[in-house]
Design a protein around this motif. Structure first.
Motif, PDB file in Angstrom:
ATOM      1  N   PHE A 134      52.748  66.199  50.506  1.00 47.14           N
ATOM      2  CA  PHE A 134      54.066  65.577  50.605  1.00 47.14           C
ATOM      3  C   PHE A 134      54.056  64.581  51.754  1.00 47.14           C
ATOM      4  N   ALA A 135      54.446  63.352  51.440  1.00 50.06           N
ATOM      5  CA  ALA A 135      54.433  62.289  52.448  1.00 50.06           C
ATOM      6  C   ALA A 135      55.828  61.700  52.618  1.00 50.06           C
ATOM      7  N   ALA A 136      56.012  60.975  53.711  1.00 47.60           N
ATOM      8  CA  ALA A 136      57.278  60.294  54.049  1.00 47.60           C
ATOM      9  C   ALA A 136      58.403  61.271  54.374  1.00 47.60           C
ATOM     10  N   GLN A 138      50.368  57.170  55.463  1.00 45.00           N
ATOM     11  CA  GLN A 138      48.993  56.785  55.814  1.00 45.00           C
ATOM     12  C   GLN A 138      48.112  58.026  55.972  1.00 45.00           C
ATOM     13  N   ASN A 139      48.625  59.015  56.702  1.00 42.49           N
ATOM     14  CA  ASN A 139      47.850  60.250  56.893  1.00 42.49           C
ATOM     15  C   ASN A 139      47.605  60.971  55.568  1.00 42.49           C
ATOM     16  N   ALA A 140      48.612  60.963  54.699  1.00 45.72           N
ATOM     17  CA  ALA A 140      48.462  61.638  53.400  1.00 45.72           C
ATOM     18  C   ALA A 140      47.361  60.976  52.578  1.00 45.72           C
ATOM     19  N   LEU A 141      47.291  59.647  52.636  1.00 42.05           N
ATOM     20  CA  LEU A 141      46.257  58.934  51.869  1.00 42.05           C
ATOM     21  C   LEU A 141      44.863  59.248  52.410  1.00 42.05           C
ATOM     22  N   GLN A 186      52.585  51.775  43.867  1.00 45.76           N
ATOM     23  CA  GLN A 186      51.212  51.242  43.837  1.00 45.76           C
ATOM     24  C   GLN A 186      50.227  52.205  44.496  1.00 45.76           C
ATOM     25  N   ILE A 187      50.710  53.013  45.436  1.00 48.58           N
ATOM     26  CA  ILE A 187      49.736  53.821  46.179  1.00 48.58           C
ATOM     27  C   ILE A 187      49.894  55.328  46.021  1.00 48.58           C
ATOM     28  N   CYS A 188      51.059  55.803  45.593  1.00 51.65           N
ATOM     29  CA  CYS A 188      51.211  57.246  45.392  1.00 51.65           C
ATOM     30  C   CYS A 188      52.441  57.530  44.524  1.00 51.65           C
ATOM     31  N   GLU A 189      52.542  58.782  44.117  1.00 55.01           N
ATOM     32  CA  GLU A 189      53.685  59.194  43.286  1.00 55.01           C
ATOM     33  C   GLU A 189      54.959  59.297  44.107  1.00 55.01           C
ATOM     34  N   GLY A 190      56.088  59.104  43.451  1.00 54.57           N
ATOM     35  CA  GLY A 190      57.359  59.456  44.080  1.00 54.57           C
ATOM     36  C   GLY A 190      57.564  60.963  43.944  1.00 54.57           C
ATOM     37  N   TYR A 191      58.424  61.506  44.783  1.00 54.14           N
ATOM     38  CA  TYR A 191      58.647  62.957  44.769  1.00 54.14           C
ATOM     39  C   TYR A 191      59.508  63.362  43.574  1.00 54.14           C
ATOM     40  N   ILE A 192      58.917  64.099  42.667  1.00 56.16           N
ATOM     41  CA  ILE A 192      59.656  64.687  41.531  1.00 56.16           C
ATOM     42  C   ILE A 192      59.296  66.170  41.548  1.00 56.16           C
ATOM     43  N   PRO A 193      60.235  67.035  41.946  1.00 54.78           N
ATOM     44  CA  PRO A 193      59.896  68.444  42.161  1.00 54.78           C
ATOM     45  C   PRO A 193      59.143  69.103  41.005  1.00 54.78           C
ATOM     46  N   LYS A 194      59.618  68.921  39.783  1.00 51.20           N
ATOM     47  CA  LYS A 194      58.967  69.597  38.636  1.00 51.20           C
ATOM     48  C   LYS A 194      57.539  69.090  38.424  1.00 51.20           C
ATOM     49  N   VAL A 220      38.224  68.312  45.324  1.00 53.78           N
ATOM     50  CA  VAL A 220      39.521  68.974  45.173  1.00 53.78           C
ATOM     51  C   VAL A 220      40.528  67.946  44.657  1.00 53.78           C
ATOM     52  N   GLU A 221      41.001  68.156  43.431  1.00 52.04           N
ATOM     53  CA  GLU A 221      41.984  67.224  42.868  1.00 52.04           C
ATOM     54  C   GLU A 221      43.257  67.243  43.701  1.00 52.04           C
ATOM     55  N   THR A 222      43.750  66.075  44.059  1.00 54.98           N
ATOM     56  CA  THR A 222      44.862  65.991  45.027  1.00 54.98           C
ATOM     57  C   THR A 222      45.828  64.888  44.627  1.00 54.98           C
ATOM     58  N   ARG A 223      47.108  65.145  44.807  1.00 57.34           N
ATOM     59  CA  ARG A 223      48.137  64.136  44.554  1.00 57.34           C
ATOM     60  C   ARG A 223      48.991  63.962  45.799  1.00 57.34           C
ATOM     61  N   VAL A 224      49.326  62.708  46.104  1.00 55.88           N
ATOM     62  CA  VAL A 224      50.265  62.437  47.186  1.00 55.88           C
ATOM     63  C   VAL A 224      51.638  62.207  46.563  1.00 55.88           C
ATOM     64  N   SER A 225      52.635  62.916  47.087  1.00 53.23           N
ATOM     65  CA  SER A 225      53.994  62.843  46.572  1.00 53.23           C
ATOM     66  C   SER A 225      54.888  62.351  47.709  1.00 53.23           C
ATOM     67  N   SER A 226      55.381  61.123  47.565  1.00 54.95           N
ATOM     68  CA  SER A 226      56.113  60.510  48.679  1.00 54.95           C
ATOM     69  C   SER A 226      57.629  60.533  48.451  1.00 54.95           C
ATOM     70  N   ALA A 227      58.354  60.799  49.513  1.00 49.02           N
ATOM     71  CA  ALA A 227      59.825  60.782  49.450  1.00 49.02           C
ATOM     72  C   ALA A 227      60.354  59.358  49.379  1.00 49.02           C
ATOM     73  N   ILE A 228      59.504  58.384  49.703  1.00 46.40           N
ATOM     74  CA  ILE A 228      59.880  56.969  49.585  1.00 46.40           C
ATOM     75  C   ILE A 228      58.988  56.359  48.506  1.00 46.40           C
ATOM     76  N   SER A 229      59.615  55.678  47.541  1.00 45.78           N
ATOM     77  CA  SER A 229      58.841  55.144  46.415  1.00 45.78           C
ATOM     78  C   SER A 229      57.884  54.064  46.863  1.00 45.78           C
TER      79      SER A 229
END
Ligand code: UDP
Length: 234
Positions: A129-131, A81-84, A107-115, A95-104
């Motif tokens: 980085f979220a979750a 929630q805070n990341a969003l 619908q609302i953000c990317e899953g964490y893929i290091p590369k 500022v272009e920004t992406r949220v990368s979540s450790a939990i899939s």
């Protein structure tokens, strides 16, 4: 240089926190301005955000009859929630920004893929980085160290709410607490100094990650040697 900034959830609610206030509008704008300024001085920025302004697992188990893992998952959702919230503040300032979540939660953000995260950073995007690490019994301090290591960040900046560095005690409660300009991870662990969770400090020590503790209001000058406290990985 790649910089990983850890923002506690409480840092989003401002310093004069009322019990019911989760977010402070001027504080959010200020954090984003400062991070943008740091980025514009030529650095790649990623953030790990906590959830303490909403839920912390161990606090929830004291209030509700739920299992610790359940409470921790709720805490992790709070960090999403805070990341969003932060993402929209960044994007509203261009500022272009992406949220990368450790939990899939596609619908609302990317899953964490290091590369993929590294590619975002190379393109000048801020990554949030979220979750946490996506597992219970951890905190976002440990997540911050893990993500900083995996992203090969040159430094982990722990931005604190209402404290401008590391002290021998909590200066907000203990008037005798003295400022520590520079120390080692070994000393932080030995003396149980409240810089970050012990497991996070131990991980940073083991893998050679430099940590700096600063006030959230000093993020733009995070690398200035006159600002904050340094914890060397020794
Ligand atoms: N959490 C977790 N695993 C993680 C990261 C976080 O279980 O990898 C949960 C834990 O309950 C924690 C909550 O998410 O209390 C919110 O994170 P944290 O307490 O680190 O937030 P902060 O104090 O930095 O605002």
């Amino acid at each position: 240089m790649k910089i990983l900034i850890k923002l506690s959830g409480e840092s989003l609610s401002g310093s004069n926190r009322e019990p019911s206030r989760e977010y402070d509008e001027p504080t959010l704008s200020n954090i984003v301005e400062q991070i943008r300024s740091l980025q514009q001085s030529g650095h790649q920025i990623a953030l790990v955000v906590g959830g303490g302004n909403l839920f912390r697992g161990h606090q929830l188990t004291g209030k509700l009859s739920i299992e610790r893992p359940t409470a921790d998952y709720i805490g992790m959702l709070a960090t999403v929630q805070n990341a969003l919230v932060l993402r929209d503040y960044f994007e509203s300032k261009g500022v272009e920004t992406r949220v990368s979540s450790a939990i899939s939660m596609p619908q609302i953000c990317e899953g964490y893929i290091p590369k993929r995260t590294l590619r975002h950073m190379n393109k000048g995007r801020v990554v949030i980085f979220a979750a946490g690490l996506g597992v219970p019994y951890f905190t976002t301090d440990s997540s911050a160290v893990q993500r900083a290591l995996e992203m090969k960040a040159g430094i982990l900046i722990m931005a604190k709410n209402g404290v401008n560095g590391l002290y021998t005690g909590d200066p907000r409660i203990d008037s005798g607490a003295t400022f520590i300009k520079e120390t080692t991870a070994s000393e932080v662990l030995e003396k149980n100094l409240k810089a970050a969770d012990q497991s996070a400090v131990a991980l940073a020590k083991e893998h050679g990650l430099l940590i700096k503790i600063i006030a959230v209001s000093d993020i733009a000058q995070a690398l200035d040697i006159n600002i904050g406290s340094v914890i060397k990985p020794e």
